[in-house]
Scaffold this motif. Structure first.
Motif, short mmCIF file in Angstrom:
data_model
loop_
_atom_site.label_atom_id
_atom_site.label_comp_id
_atom_site.label_asym_id
_atom_site.label_seq_id
_atom_site.Cartn_x
_atom_site.Cartn_y
_atom_site.Cartn_z
N SER A 133 -14.29 -28.72 37.96
CA SER A 133 -13.88 -29.80 38.87
C SER A 133 -14.91 -30.02 39.97
O SER A 133 -14.94 -31.09 40.58
CB SER A 133 -12.51 -29.47 39.48
N ALA A 134 -15.75 -29.02 40.23
CA ALA A 134 -16.78 -29.13 41.27
C ALA A 134 -17.88 -28.13 40.93
O ALA A 134 -17.64 -27.16 40.19
CB ALA A 134 -16.21 -28.84 42.65
N PRO A 135 -19.10 -28.33 41.42
CA PRO A 135 -20.19 -27.37 41.13
C PRO A 135 -19.90 -26.01 41.73
O PRO A 135 -19.26 -25.88 42.77
CB PRO A 135 -21.42 -28.03 41.75
N ARG A 136 -20.40 -24.96 41.10
CA ARG A 136 -20.20 -23.61 41.60
C ARG A 136 -20.95 -23.43 42.92
O ARG A 136 -22.12 -23.79 43.04
CB ARG A 136 -20.73 -22.59 40.59
N GLY A 137 -20.24 -22.89 43.87
CA GLY A 137 -20.85 -22.66 45.18
C GLY A 137 -21.23 -23.93 45.91
O GLY A 137 -21.98 -23.88 46.89
N GLY A 138 -20.71 -25.07 45.44
CA GLY A 138 -21.03 -26.33 46.09
C GLY A 138 -22.44 -26.84 45.81
O GLY A 138 -22.86 -27.83 46.40
N ARG A 139 -23.17 -26.19 44.89
CA ARG A 139 -24.55 -26.61 44.58
C ARG A 139 -24.66 -26.90 43.09
O ARG A 139 -24.51 -26.01 42.25
CB ARG A 139 -25.55 -25.51 44.98
N ALA A 140 -24.92 -28.14 42.76
CA ALA A 140 -25.06 -28.55 41.37
C ALA A 140 -26.52 -28.45 40.96
O ALA A 140 -27.43 -28.61 41.78
CB ALA A 140 -24.56 -29.97 41.17
N ASP A 141 -26.77 -28.18 39.67
CA ASP A 141 -28.14 -28.19 39.15
C ASP A 141 -28.63 -29.63 39.04
O ASP A 141 -27.84 -30.57 38.87
CB ASP A 141 -28.18 -27.53 37.77
N ASP A 142 -29.94 -29.78 39.14
CA ASP A 142 -30.55 -31.11 38.95
C ASP A 142 -30.67 -31.36 37.45
O ASP A 142 -31.68 -31.01 36.82
CB ASP A 142 -31.93 -31.16 39.62
N LEU A 143 -29.63 -31.94 36.86
CA LEU A 143 -29.61 -32.15 35.41
C LEU A 143 -30.68 -33.13 34.96
O LEU A 143 -30.99 -33.20 33.77
CB LEU A 143 -28.23 -32.65 34.97
N LYS A 144 -31.28 -33.86 35.88
CA LYS A 144 -32.34 -34.81 35.52
C LYS A 144 -33.61 -34.09 35.07
O LYS A 144 -34.54 -34.74 34.57
CB LYS A 144 -32.64 -35.75 36.70
N LEU A 145 -33.66 -32.77 35.25
CA LEU A 145 -34.81 -32.02 34.74
C LEU A 145 -34.83 -32.00 33.22
O LEU A 145 -35.86 -31.71 32.61
CB LEU A 145 -34.77 -30.58 35.26
N ALA A 160 -17.55 -35.81 33.97
CA ALA A 160 -16.93 -35.08 32.85
C ALA A 160 -16.73 -33.61 33.16
O ALA A 160 -16.09 -32.89 32.38
CB ALA A 160 -17.77 -35.24 31.59
N GLY A 161 -17.27 -33.13 34.31
CA GLY A 161 -17.12 -31.72 34.68
C GLY A 161 -18.31 -30.86 34.34
O GLY A 161 -18.20 -29.64 34.30
N VAL A 162 -19.47 -31.49 34.08
CA VAL A 162 -20.69 -30.74 33.74
C VAL A 162 -21.64 -30.84 34.93
O VAL A 162 -22.10 -31.93 35.29
CB VAL A 162 -21.35 -31.32 32.47
N TRP A 163 -21.95 -29.66 35.53
CA TRP A 163 -22.79 -29.63 36.73
C TRP A 163 -23.99 -28.69 36.58
O TRP A 163 -24.92 -28.76 37.39
CB TRP A 163 -21.98 -29.14 37.94
N HIS A 164 -23.98 -27.83 35.55
CA HIS A 164 -24.99 -26.79 35.49
C HIS A 164 -25.63 -26.73 34.10
O HIS A 164 -25.01 -27.09 33.09
CB HIS A 164 -24.38 -25.42 35.84
N PHE A 165 -26.87 -26.19 34.05
CA PHE A 165 -27.60 -26.09 32.80
C PHE A 165 -26.93 -25.11 31.83
O PHE A 165 -26.95 -25.32 30.62
CB PHE A 165 -29.05 -25.64 33.06
N ASP A 166 -26.34 -24.03 32.37
CA ASP A 166 -25.75 -23.04 31.47
C ASP A 166 -24.52 -23.59 30.75
O ASP A 166 -24.16 -23.10 29.68
CB ASP A 166 -25.40 -21.76 32.22
N GLN A 167 -23.88 -24.61 31.32
CA GLN A 167 -22.79 -25.26 30.60
C GLN A 167 -23.32 -25.96 29.36
O GLN A 167 -22.76 -25.83 28.27
CB GLN A 167 -22.08 -26.27 31.51
N ILE A 168 -24.40 -26.71 29.53
CA ILE A 168 -24.97 -27.46 28.40
C ILE A 168 -25.57 -26.52 27.36
O ILE A 168 -25.48 -26.78 26.16
CB ILE A 168 -26.04 -28.46 28.91
N SER A 169 -26.17 -25.41 27.81
CA SER A 169 -26.84 -24.51 26.87
C SER A 169 -25.88 -23.84 25.91
O SER A 169 -26.28 -23.38 24.85
CB SER A 169 -27.61 -23.43 27.66
N GLY A 170 -24.60 -23.78 26.26
CA GLY A 170 -23.63 -23.12 25.39
C GLY A 170 -22.90 -24.06 24.45
O GLY A 170 -22.00 -23.64 23.73
N TRP A 171 -23.27 -25.35 24.43
CA TRP A 171 -22.56 -26.30 23.57
C TRP A 171 -22.85 -26.05 22.11
O TRP A 171 -23.98 -25.74 21.72
CB TRP A 171 -22.96 -27.73 23.93
#
Length: 210
Positions: A133-145, A160-171
């Motif tokens: 629902s929100a980025p961990r620790g209030g800091r989202a990764d720059d997904l534009k990388l 959609a609830g995706v804020w970090h690279f490790d979320q995408i890496s596990g798909w």
């Protein structure tokens, strides 16, 4: 011919899983090898049984059965016939168990290949992808990388609830299809731009730096 077909089929499945479904190279190679071995082992057995059955049918047609000599049937009294009929009532049919290669007798031991195929056909519950629902620790990764993700796509991913690279890496393939439905106007970009592979590279690089 069976081994050649199995090699082609296993290589095609491994390539599709790696390039289209985003599966890692090692699991793709293992799955392709398993399909290759299964086809090579099962294929010749099926062909041999089919040829043997055809040969038996041809020999049965070619050689007519000889008529058995007619002899007088012995007279059997009811007292003599009773003991012979008793075991028939106690006889039981061996249960038949359906397996991945067809029904077989329960008395026949199940081979390792049959057990592996049965496990592969069992539905396995896969965990749903992690949505926040929100980025961990209030800091989202720059997904534009990730190449192919711009400001609009990053905003759709955050919604959609995706804020970090490790979320995408596990798909996995099912997770990609689920998230792709939410990428309105950008369907197919996840697989085409290889987001999962790029996210894994970024996560691995950060772990190396740490």
């Amino acid at each position: 011919m069976c081994w050649l077909g199995s090699i082609i089929l296993g290589g095609a499945i491994g390539t599709i899983l790696h390039h289209s479904a985003g599966l890692a190279l090692v699991p793709s190679v293992l799955i392709g090898g398993f399909v290759m071995g299964a086809g090579g082992v099962i294929g010749p057995g099926i062909l041999c049984r089919a040829r043997a059955g055809a040969g038996q049918g041809a020999s049965a047609v070619a050689v007519p059965a000889r008529a058995a000599p007619v002899s007088a049937a012995p007279v059997v009294t009811p007292a003599e016939a009773a003991p012979a009929s008793a075991p028939v009532k106690e006889a039981r049919m061996a249960p038949r168990v359906s397996g991945p290669s067809g029904p077989h007798d329960a008395a026949r031991p199940v081979s390792g290949l049959d057990a592996a195929l049965a496990r592969a056909q069992r539905p396995q519950a896969e965990p749903a992808p992690e949505f926040l629902s929100a980025p961990r620790g209030g800091r989202a990764d720059d997904l534009k990388l990730i190449r192919g993700i711009g400001p609009k796509l990053e905003r759709l991913l955050n919604e959609a609830g995706v804020w970090h690279f490790d979320q995408i890496s596990g798909w996995r393939a099912r997770d990609i299809a689920l998230v792709d439905e939410k990428m309105t106007g950008f369907h197919g970009r996840i697989a085409r731009d290889e987001w999962v592979r790029q996210a894994r590279d970024i996560v691995a690089a950060r772990k190396g730096e740490g």
